[in-house]
Design a protein around this motif. Structure first.
Motif, PDB file in Angstrom:
ATOM      1  N   VAL A 159       0.842  -1.197   0.000  1.00  0.00           N
ATOM      2  CA  VAL A 159       0.000   0.000   0.000  1.00  0.00           C
ATOM      3  C   VAL A 159       0.877   1.247   0.000  1.00  0.00           C
ATOM      4  CG1 VAL A 159      -1.571   1.363   1.428  1.00  0.00           C
ATOM      5  CG2 VAL A 159      -2.074  -1.032   0.997  1.00  0.00           C
ATOM      6  N   CYS A 160       1.956   1.217   0.763  1.00  0.00           N
ATOM      7  CA  CYS A 160       2.880   2.358   0.779  1.00  0.00           C
ATOM      8  C   CYS A 160       3.534   2.560  -0.588  1.00  0.00           C
ATOM      9  CB  CYS A 160       3.949   2.156   1.848  1.00  0.00           C
ATOM     10  SG  CYS A 160       3.339   2.268   3.547  1.00  0.00           S
ATOM     11  N   LEU A 161       3.752   1.471  -1.345  1.00  0.00           N
ATOM     12  CA  LEU A 161       4.403   1.567  -2.646  1.00  0.00           C
ATOM     13  C   LEU A 161       3.463   1.993  -3.774  1.00  0.00           C
ATOM     14  CD1 LEU A 161       6.661  -1.648  -2.549  1.00  0.00           C
ATOM     15  CD2 LEU A 161       7.402   0.731  -2.312  1.00  0.00           C
ATOM     16  N   LEU A 162       2.144   1.991  -3.519  1.00  0.00           N
ATOM     17  CA  LEU A 162       1.194   2.370  -4.569  1.00  0.00           C
ATOM     18  C   LEU A 162       1.458   3.804  -5.038  1.00  0.00           C
ATOM     19  CD1 LEU A 162      -2.193   0.953  -3.206  1.00  0.00           C
ATOM     20  CD2 LEU A 162      -1.061   0.269  -5.323  1.00  0.00           C
ATOM     21  N   PRO A 163       1.546   4.032  -6.361  1.00  0.00           N
ATOM     22  CA  PRO A 163       1.717   5.406  -6.861  1.00  0.00           C
ATOM     23  C   PRO A 163       0.544   6.276  -6.431  1.00  0.00           C
ATOM     24  CG  PRO A 163       2.147   3.804  -8.597  1.00  0.00           C
ATOM     25  CD  PRO A 163       1.559   3.036  -7.448  1.00  0.00           C
TER      26      PRO A 163
END
Length: 634
Positions: free
Chosen positions: A486-490
């Motif tokens: 979720v943190c890596l989602l653009p």
């Protein structure tokens, strides 16, 4: 569409989703009684749940892909009819094998509803506004999750568990009528439909064999046995063949090119662990409440309210805030953290843990699931081309269901093994022969606690309390994966056009096909220059000199490149593979009104100011400048 019009069209969809949720939750608190009456075992208990999840998982991508090719409204109605008929048949089951069979057909219908409801929502609601309505969807799911166990428990304790399956029939019929009367979608352009039968068969076969292997391994056969190796390698071979076929298919069930989109890929990985948390915990909480806390099916449903209320509140509040402010990522990060914390804390419970503490832990899980689950689909729909929204949305649901199905199978196997061991150890320590418990299947049977003597009942309750805690401990590390991805989602801004508007723009635009640039603009992931090009393409006729360019063309001079350029119609966006660069003699600083129009249009679409360098890269910029130059020369 106005808010009222959207709600009218959405009413049937939400009723359909309610039916799908009821199919999985209404029996959750009643299953111990159902399996006991049908002389089933812990394996049967797991398979009554797994069969539905398996069918839902396998069919979800098929429904989604078909929705991109055919009439979505008709598909919705077919799914509803299938679900209603299967529910009636399941209610007349006389043994667990028959019940499991009709639960498979229930899962097929629920798979269609799960996939298609959110796809149709993308057609009629823009991503920016969809958060608000996703909150309504989350509320319906919460009502189904709250009402299902409660209703199932009441029915089981009063008129019998068979009404668990009959109760959804009126809702399904009502949803069918409402959808027919209120949902109006534009007809799809007629084209030859190509169905990837090989891909569908290989995906269904590979996933089914994989899940059966995971479910039966260690119980029906040893993990290190010929049967186990054949099933494991067979599943792997089918899935590898499915990937090869999908790469070559004209209309793949799961377009593998979607994995080039970072948002889609990260959302899929996050969905796997969310599925384990959502499906697994809801299934085994019912067992905890009845077999570890000694509650009736009705009270078991009441006692799970903290988790469901947390889901209801978070989905509604987060959805409203996302629509109001357009920011989605902070809520998803907070939700994934709450989910992980709740799972870790639930792994510490025992059969006599203070219920207030258990309620707090359940509420944390519910808050986390409500913030994450529906919004994963939202961000994916916002980031893919409108032509594959159905396949992309259903693929996220597919992997979520896949994670949930595998999770339920694995956790069910772990629970059965752990409980059996704990009961055997407890009975042995008490000086009781373990084979004296149950009927025919010793410690692997689902016990009826009302018939068990007090001291032995305490041993059984303690065993189930510890076993369910072990199940949560398995799910907890997977929630860490959700936090990471979720943190890596653009952090892409939500669009403001509905799926119907995007499809119309793609069909009625200046080009005849969907290009990479258009797909990028649809997905809100294009560069500012490309977004500026798309924003101003419709303005080209207004900027150019209409009386001269739209009527008689000027004489063409063989040596005048500007005149030669004016002689032919100029497309606002030159997409031809062999197109030649357009000629213009002026830079951005000398175009005046054109500069203003392009900058305004680009900034509106891109959401931020666009530099002169980015404007100069735009093919539309070159086209418009050239047209004005030619008009001025004339």
């Amino acid at each position: 569409m106005s808010h009222r019009e959207v709600l009218t069209a959405l009413s049937g969809l939400l009723m359909g989703m309610l039916v799908a949720i009821l199919s999985s939750t209404v029996v959750s608190t009643s299953l111990p009684r159902i399996v006991s009456d049908l002389n089933g075992s812990q394996t049967s208990y797991t398979w009554v749940i797994t069969a539905t999840l398996l069918a839902t998982t396998v069919s979800t991508p098929l429904w989604g892909k078909f929705s991109d090719l055919t009439n979505r409204k008709v598909l919705l109605q077919v799914a509803l009819v299938l679900f209603v008929l299967a529910s009636v048949a399941a209610g007349f089951s006389q043994n667990t094998a028959t019940l499991i069979t009709f639960r498979v057909f229930q899962g097929l219908g629920a798979g269609g509803l799960t996939a298609l409801v959110q796809v149709v929502m993308s057609d009629i609601i823009s991503p920016r506004e969809r958060g608000r309505y996703m909150g309504y969807l989350g509320a319906v799911m919460s009502v189904g999750t709250i009402g299902g166990p409660l209703l199932g428990g009441v029915l089981t304790d009063t008129i019998g568990w068979r009404w668990n399956f009959f109760v959804g029939v009126p809702v399904g019929i009502a949803a069918l009528i409402v959808i027919q009367r209120t949902l109006h979608l534009p007809a799809k352009p007629k084209k030859k439909v190509v169905i990837d039968y090989w891909g569908a068969g290989l995906i269904a076969g590979g996933v089914s064999l994989l899940l059966i292997w995971v479910s039966l391994g260690g119980k029906q056969f040893e993990w290190n046995s010929v049967t186990s190796w054949v099933m494991g390698l067979g599943a792997a071979a089918l899935l590898v063949l499915a990937v090869i076929v999908e790469f070559r298919s004209k209309e793949p069930i799961i377009p593998l090119t979607l994995f080039k989109n970072r948002t889609f890929t990260f959302a899929v990985v996050a969905s796997l662990s969310v599925g384990v948390a959502m499906f697994g915990t809801s299934v085994f909480l019912g067992q905890y409440m009845q077999l570890a806390r000694g509650q009736s099916p009705t009270m078991a449903g009441v006692l799970t309210l903290p988790m469901v209320l947390g889901l209801l509140i978070s989905s509604m509040v987060a959805g409203a805030l996302i629509s109001k402010y357009g920011k989605w990522k902070p809520y998803m990060i907070v939700g994934s953290i709450l989910l992980a914390a709740g799972l870790f804390l639930m792994s510490t419970i025992e059969y006599d843990t203070n219920f207030f503490i258990v309620s707090v832990f359940m509420a944390m899980m519910g808050l986390g699931i409500g913030m994450v689950m529906q919004n994963l689909v939202l961000v994916v729909q916002n980031s893919v081309d409108v032509g594959v929204v159905g396949a992309a949305s259903s693929s996220v649901a597919f992997f979520r269901s896949l994670g949930g199905t595998i999770g339920v199978s694995v956790m069910g196997a772990v629970l059965g093994t752990k409980v059996s061991g704990y009961i055997s150890d407890g009975l042995t320590d008490a000086g009781v022969d373990p084979s004296a418990l149950g009927s025919g299947e010793s410690t692997t049977s689902i016990p009826d606690l009302s018939t068990v003597p007090g001291p032995i009942r305490t041993i059984i309750e303690s065993a189930y309390g510890q076993g369910v805690a072990d199940v949560f401990l398995i799910a907890a590390p997977l929630a860490i994966i959700t936090i990471i991805f979720v943190c890596l989602l653009p952090n892409v801004e939500l669009g403001t056009k509905t799926g119907i508007q995007r499809a119309a723009a793609a069909t009625d635009g200046p080009t005849t096909g969907s290009t990479g640039a258009e797909a990028a603009v649809d997905g809100n992931q294009a560069s500012p220059a490309v977004k500026g090009a798309a924003a101003t393409s419709a303005l080209a006729p207004a900027v150019s000199s209409a009386p001269t360019t739209a009527s008689t063309p000027a004489p063409v001079s063989a040596t005048d490149p500007a005149s030669a350029s004016a002689a032919a119609p100029v497309s606002p966006i030159d997409e031809g593979a062999d197109a030649q660069p357009r000629h213009h003699a002026h830079t951005a600083t000398g175009t005046g009104t054109i500069d203003t129009i392009i900058a305004t249009g680009a900034a509106e679409v891109a959401g931020h100011p666009v530099s002169d360098d980015e404007l100069a890269e735009s093919p539309v910029f070159s086209s418009l400048v050239e047209e004005k130059d030619v008009a001025a020369d004339r």
